[in-house]
Design a protein around this motif. Structure first.
Motif, PDB file in Angstrom:
ATOM      1  N   ARG A 146       0.820  -1.219   0.000  1.00 18.26           N
ATOM      2  CA  ARG A 146       0.000   0.000   0.000  1.00 18.26           C
ATOM      3  C   ARG A 146       0.853   1.269   0.000  1.00 18.26           C
ATOM      4  NH1 ARG A 146      -2.291  -4.167   1.572  1.00 18.26           N
ATOM      5  NH2 ARG A 146      -4.545  -4.544   1.578  1.00 18.26           N
ATOM      6  N   LYS A 147       2.143   1.089  -0.226  1.00 15.60           N
ATOM      7  CA  LYS A 147       3.074   2.226  -0.345  1.00 15.60           C
ATOM      8  C   LYS A 147       3.072   3.139   0.872  1.00 15.60           C
ATOM      9  CE  LYS A 147       3.269   2.514  -5.370  1.00 15.60           C
ATOM     10  NZ  LYS A 147       2.579   1.274  -5.739  1.00 15.60           N
ATOM     11  N   ILE A 148       3.120   2.520   2.037  1.00 13.72           N
ATOM     12  CA  ILE A 148       3.253   3.287   3.282  1.00 13.72           C
ATOM     13  C   ILE A 148       4.758   3.352   3.574  1.00 13.72           C
ATOM     14  CG2 ILE A 148       2.671   3.327   5.758  1.00 13.72           C
ATOM     15  CD1 ILE A 148       0.140   3.398   3.956  1.00 13.72           C
ATOM     16  N   PRO A 149       5.358   4.525   3.566  1.00 11.92           N
ATOM     17  CA  PRO A 149       6.827   4.562   3.710  1.00 11.92           C
ATOM     18  C   PRO A 149       7.384   4.269   5.108  1.00 11.92           C
ATOM     19  CG  PRO A 149       5.954   6.732   3.034  1.00 11.92           C
ATOM     20  CD  PRO A 149       4.776   5.843   3.228  1.00 11.92           C
ATOM     21  N   TYR A 150       6.589   4.540   6.154  1.00 10.95           N
ATOM     22  CA  TYR A 150       7.076   4.298   7.528  1.00 10.95           C
ATOM     23  C   TYR A 150       6.029   3.561   8.355  1.00 10.95           C
ATOM     24  CZ  TYR A 150      10.679   7.753   6.479  1.00 10.95           C
ATOM     25  OH  TYR A 150      11.723   8.434   5.913  1.00 10.95           O
ATOM     26  N   LEU A 151       6.509   2.561   9.071  1.00 13.51           N
ATOM     27  CA  LEU A 151       5.628   1.802   9.971  1.00 13.51           C
ATOM     28  C   LEU A 151       6.362   1.653  11.294  1.00 13.51           C
ATOM     29  CD1 LEU A 151       3.218  -0.231  10.476  1.00 13.51           C
ATOM     30  CD2 LEU A 151       4.729  -2.008   9.583  1.00 13.51           C
ATOM     31  N   THR A 152       5.704   1.968  12.385  1.00  7.34           N
ATOM     32  CA  THR A 152       6.304   1.722  13.701  1.00  7.34           C
ATOM     33  C   THR A 152       5.397   0.773  14.464  1.00  7.34           C
ATOM     34  OG1 THR A 152       7.301   3.924  13.770  1.00  7.34           O
ATOM     35  CG2 THR A 152       7.121   2.768  15.867  1.00  7.34           C
ATOM     36  N   VAL A 153       5.953  -0.336  14.905  1.00  2.09           N
ATOM     37  CA  VAL A 153       5.148  -1.298  15.677  1.00  2.09           C
ATOM     38  C   VAL A 153       5.661  -1.349  17.113  1.00  2.09           C
ATOM     39  CG1 VAL A 153       4.471  -2.748  13.718  1.00  2.09           C
ATOM     40  CG2 VAL A 153       6.608  -3.246  14.926  1.00  2.09           C
ATOM     41  N   TYR A 154       4.706  -1.387  18.021  1.00  2.00           N
ATOM     42  CA  TYR A 154       5.053  -1.458  19.446  1.00  2.00           C
ATOM     43  C   TYR A 154       5.155  -2.939  19.803  1.00  2.00           C
ATOM     44  CZ  TYR A 154       4.941   0.999  24.036  1.00  2.00           C
ATOM     45  OH  TYR A 154       5.251   1.584  25.235  1.00  2.00           O
ATOM     46  N   ALA A 155       6.381  -3.402  20.029  1.00  2.00           N
ATOM     47  CA  ALA A 155       6.589  -4.833  20.274  1.00  2.00           C
ATOM     48  C   ALA A 155       6.788  -5.150  21.755  1.00  2.00           C
ATOM     49  CB  ALA A 155       7.809  -5.313  19.485  1.00  2.00           C
ATOM     50  N   PHE A 156       7.469  -4.236  22.469  1.00  2.00           N
ATOM     51  CA  PHE A 156       7.747  -4.488  23.893  1.00  2.00           C
ATOM     52  C   PHE A 156       8.010  -3.148  24.567  1.00  2.00           C
ATOM     53  CE2 PHE A 156      10.222  -5.779  27.590  1.00  2.00           C
ATOM     54  CZ  PHE A 156       9.610  -6.961  27.978  1.00  2.00           C
ATOM     55  N   SER A 157       7.237  -2.851  25.597  1.00  5.55           N
ATOM     56  CA  SER A 157       7.360  -1.531  26.229  1.00  5.55           C
ATOM     57  C   SER A 157       8.317  -1.578  27.415  1.00  5.55           C
ATOM     58  CB  SER A 157       5.979  -1.049  26.698  1.00  5.55           C
ATOM     59  OG  SER A 157       5.588  -1.754  27.859  1.00  5.55           O
ATOM     60  N   THR A 158       8.730  -0.392  27.863  1.00  2.00           N
ATOM     61  CA  THR A 158       9.596  -0.331  29.053  1.00  2.00           C
ATOM     62  C   THR A 158       8.849  -0.877  30.277  1.00  2.00           C
ATOM     63  OG1 THR A 158       8.913   2.003  29.210  1.00  2.00           O
ATOM     64  CG2 THR A 158      11.118   1.585  28.370  1.00  2.00           C
ATOM     65  N   GLU A 159       7.518  -0.934  30.196  1.00  2.00           N
ATOM     66  CA  GLU A 159       6.710  -1.445  31.317  1.00  2.00           C
ATOM     67  C   GLU A 159       6.513  -2.964  31.240  1.00  2.00           C
ATOM     68  OE1 GLU A 159       5.707   1.408  29.507  1.00  2.00           O
ATOM     69  OE2 GLU A 159       6.573   2.620  31.117  1.00  2.00           O
ATOM     70  N   ASN A 160       6.761  -3.542  30.054  1.00  2.00           N
ATOM     71  CA  ASN A 160       6.465  -4.976  29.877  1.00  2.00           C
ATOM     72  C   ASN A 160       7.428  -5.899  30.638  1.00  2.00           C
ATOM     73  OD1 ASN A 160       5.238  -4.513  26.487  1.00  2.00           O
ATOM     74  ND2 ASN A 160       4.055  -4.838  28.331  1.00  2.00           N
ATOM     75  N   TRP A 161       8.514  -5.353  31.194  1.00  2.00           N
ATOM     76  CA  TRP A 161       9.414  -6.184  32.027  1.00  2.00           C
ATOM     77  C   TRP A 161       8.720  -6.685  33.274  1.00  2.00           C
ATOM     78  CZ3 TRP A 161      13.694  -7.523  29.544  1.00  2.00           C
ATOM     79  CH2 TRP A 161      14.275  -6.639  28.630  1.00  2.00           C
ATOM     80  N   LYS A 162       7.589  -6.056  33.620  1.00  2.00           N
ATOM     81  CA  LYS A 162       6.845  -6.494  34.815  1.00  2.00           C
ATOM     82  C   LYS A 162       6.214  -7.870  34.628  1.00  2.00           C
ATOM     83  CE  LYS A 162       5.296  -1.767  35.728  1.00  2.00           C
ATOM     84  NZ  LYS A 162       4.184  -0.885  35.340  1.00  2.00           N
ATOM     85  N   ARG A 163       6.154  -8.343  33.411  1.00  2.00           N
ATOM     86  CA  ARG A 163       5.481  -9.627  33.131  1.00  2.00           C
ATOM     87  C   ARG A 163       6.335 -10.804  33.615  1.00  2.00           C
ATOM     88  NH1 ARG A 163       2.043  -8.939  27.614  1.00  2.00           N
ATOM     89  NH2 ARG A 163       1.240  -6.877  28.128  1.00  2.00           N
ATOM     90  N   PRO A 164       5.718 -11.992  33.748  1.00  2.00           N
ATOM     91  CA  PRO A 164       6.503 -13.154  34.187  1.00  2.00           C
ATOM     92  C   PRO A 164       7.713 -13.376  33.272  1.00  2.00           C
ATOM     93  CG  PRO A 164       4.167 -13.707  34.045  1.00  2.00           C
ATOM     94  CD  PRO A 164       4.314 -12.320  33.489  1.00  2.00           C
ATOM     95  N   GLN A 165       8.827 -13.801  33.876  1.00  2.00           N
ATOM     96  CA  GLN A 165      10.065 -13.992  33.130  1.00  2.00           C
ATOM     97  C   GLN A 165       9.864 -14.882  31.904  1.00  2.00           C
ATOM     98  OE1 GLN A 165      12.912 -12.290  33.964  1.00  2.00           O
ATOM     99  NE2 GLN A 165      13.669 -13.027  31.991  1.00  2.00           N
ATOM    100  N   GLU A 166       9.064 -15.907  32.088  1.00  2.00           N
ATOM    101  CA  GLU A 166       8.837 -16.865  30.997  1.00  2.00           C
ATOM    102  C   GLU A 166       8.213 -16.172  29.775  1.00  2.00           C
ATOM    103  OE1 GLU A 166       6.351 -20.138  32.400  1.00  2.00           O
ATOM    104  OE2 GLU A 166       5.806 -20.468  30.293  1.00  2.00           O
ATOM    105  N   GLU A 167       7.293 -15.266  30.062  1.00  2.00           N
ATOM    106  CA  GLU A 167       6.642 -14.548  28.956  1.00  2.00           C
ATOM    107  C   GLU A 167       7.626 -13.576  28.284  1.00  2.00           C
ATOM    108  OE1 GLU A 167       2.771 -12.876  29.778  1.00  2.00           O
ATOM    109  OE2 GLU A 167       2.811 -11.666  27.953  1.00  2.00           O
ATOM    110  N   VAL A 168       8.410 -12.876  29.110  1.00  2.00           N
ATOM    111  CA  VAL A 168       9.404 -11.945  28.556  1.00  2.00           C
ATOM    112  C   VAL A 168      10.375 -12.724  27.666  1.00  2.00           C
ATOM    113  CG1 VAL A 168      11.339 -10.411  29.144  1.00  2.00           C
ATOM    114  CG2 VAL A 168       9.215 -10.289  30.466  1.00  2.00           C
ATOM    115  N   ASP A 169      10.841 -13.869  28.165  1.00  2.00           N
ATOM    116  CA  ASP A 169      11.794 -14.685  27.388  1.00  2.00           C
ATOM    117  C   ASP A 169      11.177 -15.125  26.062  1.00  2.00           C
ATOM    118  OD1 ASP A 169      13.591 -14.439  29.420  1.00  2.00           O
ATOM    119  OD2 ASP A 169      13.283 -16.440  30.251  1.00  2.00           O
ATOM    120  N   ALA A 170       9.908 -15.503  26.109  1.00  2.00           N
ATOM    121  CA  ALA A 170       9.243 -15.976  24.881  1.00  2.00           C
ATOM    122  C   ALA A 170       9.145 -14.843  23.855  1.00  2.00           C
ATOM    123  CB  ALA A 170       7.858 -16.524  25.210  1.00  2.00           C
TER     124      ALA A 170
END
Ligand code: IPE
Ligand code: IPE
Ligand code: MG
Length: 254
Positions: free
Chosen positions: A62-86
């Motif tokens: 679709r000729k979109i020149p820039y895409l930014t995806v939020y994959a992991f936030s500075t707050e997501n470290w609060k999640r269980p270690q197993e999930e962070v590792d995955a």
């Protein structure tokens, strides 16, 4: 706005002036998607990673020149270690794959935005290698926001400006909006025109807070792993119908 997509809406979307130059997506809802299927959250992240790969292709088409995806936030470290590792493992897999399938990815310039310091050394190395290898690709720039937080990004920017002032290479009155923009991870890129958040949540969760000052927002009820071309086109159609005035009384000409 209704879904008149197949009654002429597509033409509207594809006209360049109605098309966003930069889309931001908060890839949310993986956990709920897995839960609905009686599966562990990591199963949802895997499906989410697949949706991300597809999304890049759709944006390129679709000729979109820039895409930014939020994959992991500075707050997501609060999640269980197993999930962070995955999640980190899925990112590693993506980086490896993008590196190997060079031909398929020849139009994609990958950039990781966020604080990479706390990431595992091998992951940092893969990021640096892929960024270097893809930096000349011109079809689409894909920013992967990883250990990204909008406030954290501003702290980094302000620290760097403060250092320059301390050294004497910058004076306080030279600190302008443009200089702050140029001190962010997205330096040199246009601000996002459109930010899409699936999953039904109505918040920004610390995503591109400076850059989103005049973005259009589209919130959708779909969970991220189910987000495909149809959902992207719905969001693009909604965007194309918005009147962007930027404080003026008539819509801006683009
Ligand atoms: C988004 O999905 C992925 C990340 C934040 C890494 P979630 O894992 O937040 O999914 P929900 O919101 O719990 O459904
Ligand atoms: C935002 O989703 C971060 C990513 C999608 C990477 P979250 O699921 O972490 O956001 P909150 O906690 O619902 O605000
Ligand atoms: Mg979530």
């Amino acid at each position: 706005m209704g879904l008149s997509l197949y009654k002429g809406g597509y033409r509207l979307i594809m006209e360049e002036k109605n098309r966003p130059k930069h889309i931001g997506i908060i890839m949310d809802g993986n956990g709920r998607w897995a839960k609905k299927r009686g599966m562990p959250r990591t199963f949802g992240h895997k499906a989410g990673a697949k949706a991300f790969r597809e999304l890049v292709k759709h944006c390129l088409e679709r000729k979109i020149p820039y895409l930014t995806v939020y994959a992991f936030s500075t707050e997501n470290w609060k999640r269980p270690q197993e999930e962070v590792d995955a999640i980190m493992k899925l990112l590693r897999d993506y980086l490896d794959e993008a590196f190997q399938h060079e031909d398929e990815n020849k139009d994609i310039c990958v950039k990781v935005i966020g604080s990479t310091g706390p990431l595992a050394p091998d992951l940092r190395e893969k990021i640096a290698r892929l960024e270097e290898k893809t930096k000349g690709n011109t079809g689409i720039t894909v920013n992967i926001a990883l250990n990204y937080g909008g406030r954290d990004e501003l702290v980094h920017a302000f620290r760097s400006l403060a250092e320059q002032i301390k050294e004497g290479s910058l004076s306080p009155d030279q600190v302008t909006e443009d200089l702050i923009s140029d001190s962010l991870y997205t330096a040199g890129q246009p601000d996002p025109d459109l930010i899409i958040r699936p999953s039904g949540e109505l918040r920004l969760s610390n995503f591109l807070i400076w850059q989103a000052a005049y973005a259009e927002f589209v919130f959708m009820d779909v969970l991220w792993p189910d987000f495909g071309a149809k959902e992207l086109d719905q969001a693009l159609e909604e965007y194309a119908g918005r009147s962007r005035r930027f404080g003026d009384i008539t819509a801006a000409k683009s």
